[in-house]
Each structure stands twice: as structure tokens, then as C-alpha cells.
Scaffold this active site. Structure first.
Site, PDB file in Angstrom:
ATOM      1  N   CYS A 191      53.135  40.607  39.391  1.00 25.14           N
ATOM      2  CA  CYS A 191      53.578  39.379  38.713  1.00 25.14           C
ATOM      3  C   CYS A 191      53.742  38.290  39.782  1.00 25.14           C
ATOM      4  CB  CYS A 191      54.931  39.619  38.039  1.00 25.14           C
ATOM      5  SG  CYS A 191      54.907  40.958  36.869  1.00 25.14           S
ATOM      6  N   GLU A 195      29.725  48.447  44.443  1.00 21.49           N
ATOM      7  CA  GLU A 195      30.415  47.150  44.433  1.00 21.49           C
ATOM      8  C   GLU A 195      29.766  46.210  43.427  1.00 21.49           C
ATOM      9  OE1 GLU A 195      33.095  46.082  45.293  1.00 21.49           O
ATOM     10  OE2 GLU A 195      32.919  43.897  45.342  1.00 21.49           O
ATOM     11  N   LYS A 205      31.731  44.570  40.266  1.00 19.00           N
ATOM     12  CA  LYS A 205      31.796  43.120  40.049  1.00 19.00           C
ATOM     13  C   LYS A 205      31.418  42.756  38.619  1.00 19.00           C
ATOM     14  CE  LYS A 205      33.824  41.621  42.874  1.00 19.00           C
ATOM     15  NZ  LYS A 205      34.349  42.759  43.466  1.00 19.00           N
ATOM     16  N   HIS A 239      19.180  63.358  39.011  1.00 21.25           N
ATOM     17  CA  HIS A 239      20.054  64.489  38.625  1.00 21.25           C
ATOM     18  C   HIS A 239      20.945  64.118  37.446  1.00 21.25           C
ATOM     19  CE1 HIS A 239      18.729  66.641  42.154  1.00 21.25           C
ATOM     20  NE2 HIS A 239      18.950  65.551  42.869  1.00 21.25           N
ATOM     21  N   LYS A 248      45.220  40.203  40.588  1.00 21.68           N
ATOM     22  CA  LYS A 248      44.649  40.113  41.925  1.00 21.68           C
ATOM     23  C   LYS A 248      45.249  41.155  42.863  1.00 21.68           C
ATOM     24  CE  LYS A 248      42.181  38.480  45.214  1.00 21.68           C
ATOM     25  NZ  LYS A 248      40.727  38.780  45.223  1.00 21.68           N
ATOM     26  N   GLU A 280      34.043  44.069  36.043  1.00 23.09           N
ATOM     27  CA  GLU A 280      35.393  43.493  35.993  1.00 23.09           C
ATOM     28  C   GLU A 280      35.394  42.034  35.541  1.00 23.09           C
ATOM     29  OE1 GLU A 280      37.609  43.356  39.650  1.00 23.09           O
ATOM     30  OE2 GLU A 280      35.826  43.063  40.852  1.00 23.09           O
TER      31      GLU A 280
END
Ligand code: AGP
Length: 617
Positions: A2, A490, A494, A513, A612, A497
Site C-alpha cells: 500500500c 520475461e 510482460k 516435449h 509495484k 501482466e
């Protein structure tokens, strides 16, 4: 998770508090509230479900005089995101209001004890228990608010950054912290600004106090006592004022539509800042202070254990390939949320590298404790000075990426990778694994990073075109080999999210596989197929996808003439030392996620459900 702000000064508190909250919305935005002691001495609290703009709509309609107040923007931990659970929370007698970031771990037993003393509770939150506990102690010891806060800290376990006001002490705000970030700005006119980080403070002052754990500060104008700080035992402490050289506008958007867009485009300059004083081209050497001051610990490490979360964990995965190939040092990479509970075997000769943009991630902080108890050397790679991880580490390197506001990490990630490559180069050179020629070639390539990233950023047209085709997609595959596999992860994170499209990152060689069963025209693949690594094998994998009518976009090395004849889209990056290639290949994937999210109308800087800095477990 917060954001808290507080103010006491020569202006009306309300506008200062509201504008301060706007800077902190990246920390959470499912509810918000403000509490002010009016000039008539009355305590007024307004709070809403929703973000700060919603609070402003509601609270603006009321008169707001008064020069002292607190405010809060929330990411729900205990209790649903609604008005009742929003902060500030009031003591039962209505005299005290409190805002809180963190988790009071013993709130259940405290709540039970207070209920037994006749205290009632309106919310499901741990924060309301804390304000009642402070009120109880103020009454029991017939003391000031600051004393009541100090006494209460002895009975509280867990983490907190709090700001508290009491209508019996107008013109005063009390603040304290433990394991959660807190900064206190001191204006030249004696005004005081409390915040979870320095963004809300910088527009007012660059003089900042960073309280230590369990410091309690009573803040009021100089004629009413000024800044008074004490430790949990009531011993007065002189606050140390740090001059923060970051200007307020550096945390604004610089004309970009979103913080994330700005931060992606800041990366060339971030590379320069990160290398300044460390990559010494003229001297053909790298100088990483944390390494130079702890050479033996690093060079005699039995292994490097990297501990992190999310994007920072991906930076660790990139580094693992480099530590083993270029420094011949065993390296393991652990999710902090697993490492902290798994009772890992930790050797005193371990070097535990904790990577964290915020330096406040609860899981990463918690992972440090067992490492230190086992006598391992803890090295922090962080973007925020004075953060908890920076303070706990035995040594640390700041990534110097500047404040990262967008919830999706971009510039901090590339800076993390660069710092880790510097460390690998120092270790590899010192251990004789990396020869002088390769070392010098690496340094030369490091210095090229800004212009190479500029090249990628100079033409986003191919990325925009590809992004437009992805808007209806519901699933994607990202594939990469070697140190590009973490970049596949990554890239997938990105786009997940910020655009909410499901995406999976996979080692390219692993696709056959299982994941190859997903291949169909509606599930596009992004394949990192740069010339370094097993390029030929990746070409074979691409052919396997094409044979199943999969759509492919390749991230390729500039000058590659093979791929453009094979795949649907090619996005080129300049060639560079293999250790540094992940820094380049991630940039198109950051831009891709950004443009897809914008195209879908998503909230790029404040994606749903995210925050964040995850300062809770
Ligand atoms: C990054 O885009 C994510 N927002 C998230 O995974 C983040 O990397 C993770 O929470 C770790 O944060 P830290 O680097 O501040 O520790």
C-alpha cells in the site's frame, strides 16, 4: 503493497495529501482515503473503494481546512477492497486515525485481547486492530500519541509503515516503520512530508530522513516541536537528513503516454548511468565496488545462490548461464517464496545474491534471514537506495535505473542484468576463466549497449504491426535457448501482466516435449533466434512449428537473411557479446507487451490485481 502519505506544514493538508497519493498509486489502488484535523479541531475521514481519482471526486465536495493529515492508497491484504476496510482507520473513541502499509502478524491475538477489554471492530483489517491498540495504550498510560505509538510497537509483530493523527494533538503527525519503506521530507519552512517512497516528497523538498526500524517520529512545525525522533525504548535520536538529487520531474512521464513507455525508452540512458564509474573503457577494466571490497568472499564462493521474484528472478536466470560459462562458478536460482520455506541447505561459503527492484519484496527479504543465519555472504542488487534489502545485505550494488513507476518492470530488469554481467566479468577475469581479449571485447560491447538499444527503439513499426495482430489472441508461446530462455519467460510475463493474454515461456528445445501440442494458427509463437547459441537447432524448431501451421515472429540478429524467408515477422536486434544479448532481445518484447496492452485498452501502468512492490507474503 500500500502507499501512505502524511503532511504537517504551512499549507492546507488536503491538496498535498491527494497529490502525494497520486504518486503512490502504483503501490496499490483498490481503495483510498484521507484523514485531516480541521482548523476547528475536528477529525475528518473520507474513504472510498476505488482509486485516488474516485476519492478526490468524493472528498472534494467537502471543506478541507487544516494543516495536518494522513492518506492512503490500498492493495488489499486483510479484508476485501471496500470502503469499510479502506484506510484511515479510526480508534473506537474517534480521536485517532491511522494509515498503514504492511502486515501486523499478531493482529488476531491483539484483536481478541482488545475485544475482551470492550473494543469493537468495524473492518476485517489488521490495521484497525493497530489503531485500537494505540488508543488503548494512550488511555492506559495517559501519554502522548507518540508515546502510545512507541509503547504499542513493543506489542506488535510483523511489518508496518504508519502515519497517525489525534484530534487532541492538532498540528502533529506521528510516523513509524518496521520492515516497510518510509521516507520523511523536511521542507525549508519546517513542513514535514511522510511517504512510502520519495516520489510524493520530491515536488516539495529534496531533504529526506529515512527512519530505521522501530524509529518513532513526532512531526510538527518548528514552533510546535519540529521533528522529534526516538527509538522503541524512548531514547531520543537525531534524524540524519539525506539530500536526494533526483528531481521531481524525473518521476513524471516526460511526455510519454505511460510510465512504462517512458521507462522502456529510458533504457539507453539507464545503461550509461549503470556503467558510470564501473565500466572503465579507458582503463580496459570493470570496477564493481561491492566485488572489489569483498573479493575473497566472491572468489572463494562454493556457489552463487540467486534469490528473487518475478522479473528479478528472470535476471537471475540470465546470470546463471554467465556465472557458469564465464566464471566457472556453480550457480543456482531460487524463487524467494520457495527458498524461504524450503529449509534450504545453505553453506557459509555460499554467496546469496538477492535481486530486487524495490528492495522491499517480502519474500526476498525473508529469504535473507536464513542465509545470514547460516553465515552466507548476502549481496543485494537493488534499484532503491536505503531499501530494506540494501540495509540487510552484507554488500550491495545499486542498479541506478532511476525510479521505476510502471508496475511492469523494464529498465530495472536490463540494469539488473548489466550489473550481474559486470560481476561475472570481474569474477571470471580474476579467476582466469575469462581471458584478457574476451574481457576487453565484453567491455567494448557494454559501452555499445545504449546505441544498440537506441537502434531497437528507433523503429517500432514492425512491433506495432505484430502487436495489432495479437489483440484477439488468448494464448501465446515464447521460446528461447540458453540465456535467451529467461528472456522468453520475461517476454511471456510482460504480456501476461499488462495485457492479460495468457503466455508461456519455454526452452525452445523443450517445446517438442509437450507444448508443441498447443501449436495452431490462433496460438502465435515468439521465438528468440539470435545468432549466438544453438541457432541451427532453433531453425529446426521453427520448422517444426511451421509444419503445424503455427504463426511465428522471430527475434533475430540484424543482418540475418534466413529467417525472413521462413517466418511471419522478424524483429531485428544488433549483434553483441552473447553475455549481453538478453539485454537487447528483451526490449522488443517489452515494446510488444506495451503495444498489445495499449491496443486492448488495458491500464498499462496499473494492471489489475498487481502492485509495484509486493511487500506482503
Ligand atoms: C515485474 O514486471 C513484476 N511486476 C513482478 O514480477 C516483480 O518483478 C516482482 O514482484 C519482484 O519485485 P522486486 O524486483 O521489486 O523484488
Amino acid at each position: 503493497m500500500c502507499g501512505i502519505v502524511g503532511y504537517v506544514g504551512r499549507k492546507e493538508a488536503y491538496p498535498v495529501l491527494i497529490s502525494g497519493l497520486k504518486h503512490l498509486e502504483y503501490r496499490g489502488y483498490d481503495s483510498a482515503g484521507v484523514g485531516i484535523i480541521g482548523n476547528d479541531g475536528s477529525l475528518r475521514v473520507y474513504k472510498v473503494r476505488g482509486n485516488v481519482s474516485r476519492l478526490k471526486e468524493t472528498a472534494d465536495k467537502r471543506a478541507h481546512d487544516g494543516n495536518a493529515g494522513i492518506a492512503h492508497t490500498r492493495w488489499a491484504t486483510h479484508g476485501a477492497p471496500n470502503e469499510t476496510n479502506a484506510h484511515p482507520h479510526l480508534s473506537q473513541d474517534g480521536h485517532i486515525a491511522l494509515v498503514h502499509n504492511g502486515i501486523i502478524e499478531n493482529y488476531i491475538e491483539l484483536k481478541r485481547e482488545l475485544a475482551g477489554l470492550g473494543y469493537g471492530f468495524k473492518s476485517e483489517t489488521d490495521s484497525e486492530v493497530l489503531v485500537q491498540f494505540i488508543s488503548y495504550n494512550r488511555q492506559k498510560y495517559r501519554c502522548t500519541l507518540a508515546e502510545a505509538v512507541r509503547i504499542s510497537l513493543h506489542g506488535v509483530s510483523g511489518s508496518f509503515a504508519i502515519a497517525v493523527i489525534d484530534d487532541r494533538e492538532p498540528g502533529c503527525v506521528v510516523t513509524a516503520r518496521r520492515s516497510c519503506p518510509l521516507a520523511v521530507g523536511i521542507g525549508t519552512d519546517g513542513s514535514c512530508f511522510i511517504a512510502s517512497d520519495i516520489a510524493p516528497i520530491l515536488p516539495h523538498t529534496k531533504d529526506v530522513v529515512y527512519p530505521d526500524d522501530d524509529d518513532v517520529l513526532r512531526l510538527s512545525l518548528p514552533e510546535k516541536g519540529g521533528v522529534e525522533m526516538m527509538n522503541i525504548d524512548g531514547e531520543r535520536r537525531e534524524p540524519t537528513v539525506t539530500r536526494v538529487e533526483m528531481s521531481a520531474d524525473q518521476v513524471e512521464k516526460d511526455g510519454y503516454d505511460h510510465y512504462m513507455e517512458k521507462e522502456i525508452h529510458q533504457q539507453p540512458q539507464v545503461m550509461r548511468e549503470c556503467m558510470a564509474g564501473r565500466v572503465l573503457l579507458g582503463e580496459d577494466r570493470i570496477y564493481l565496488e561491492a566485488f572489489e571490497q569483498n573479493r575473497e568472499r566472491f572468489l572463494n564462493a562454493s556457489r552463487i545462490v540467486i534469490v528473487a521474484c518475478g522479473t528479478s528472478w528472470h535476471a537471475g536466470l540470465v546470470a546463471r548461464y554467465a556465472f557458469e560459462r564465464y566464471a566457472n562458478t556453480p550457480c543456482e536460482v531460487e524463487y524467494a517464496s520457495e527458498y524461504r520455506y524450503r529449509r534450504p541447505v545453505i553453506l557459509p561459503t555460499d554467496v546469496v545474491v538477492v535481486i530486487s527492484q524495490s528492495g522491499e519484496t517480502a519474500d526476498s527479504i525473508a529469504a535473507i534471514r536464513p542465509a545470514k543465519e547460516a553465515g552466507a555472504f548476502v549481496y543485494g542488487v537493488c534499484n532503491v537506495d536505503n531499501s530494506t534489502i540494501v540495509r540487510m545485505a552484507d554488500a550491495y550494488t545499486l542498479t541506478k535505473a532511476g525510479m521505476e513507476i510502471g508496475v511492469a518492470s523494464t529498465k530495472a530488469f536490463t540494469a539488473q542484468v548489466l550489473v550481474l554481467m559486470m560481476l561475472v566479468a570481474e569474477m571470471g577475469r580474476a579467476k582466469g576463466v575469462m581471458g584478457g581479449e574476451e574481457y576487453r571485447a565484453l567491455i567494448n560491447d557494454m559501452v555499445q549497449l545504449p546505441q544498440h538499444i537506441d537502434y531497437i527503439l528507433s523503429d517500432e513499426s514492425a512491433i506495432r504491426r505484430f502487436a495489432a495482430t495479437l489483440l484477439p489472441c488468448r494464448s501465446m508461446l515464447y521460446l528461447g535457448r540458453g540465456n535467451q530462455y529467461p528472456i522468453a519467460l520475461e517476454g511471456a510475463l510482460k504480456i501476461k501482466e499488462i495485457s492479460y493474454i495468457h503466455a508461456e515461456g519455454y526452452p525452445t528445445g523443450e517445446m517438442k516435449h509437450g507444448p508443441i501440442a498447443l501449436i495452431e494458427p490462433e496460438v502465435p509463437s515468439v521465438v528468440i533466434a539470435t545468432k549466438c547459441g544453438e541457432y541451427e537447432k532453433t531453425i529446426s524448431n521453427i520448422q517444426e512449428i511451421m509444419a503445424r501451421e503455427g504463426r511465428i515472429t522471430a527475434i533475430a540478429t540484424k543482418g540475418d537473411t534466413v529467417l525472413e524467408k521462413m517466418v511471419d515477422n522478424v524483429i531485428y536486434v544488433p549483434d553483441i557479446h552473447p553475455m549481453l544479448m538478453p539485454i537487447l532481445t528483451v526490449v522488443p518484447l517489452q515494446l510488444l507487451a506495451y503495444h498489445v496492452a495499449v491496443g486492448k485498452g488495458c491500464n498499462v501502468d496499473q494492471p489489475r490485481n498487481l502492485a509495484k512492490s509486493v511487500t506482503v507474503e
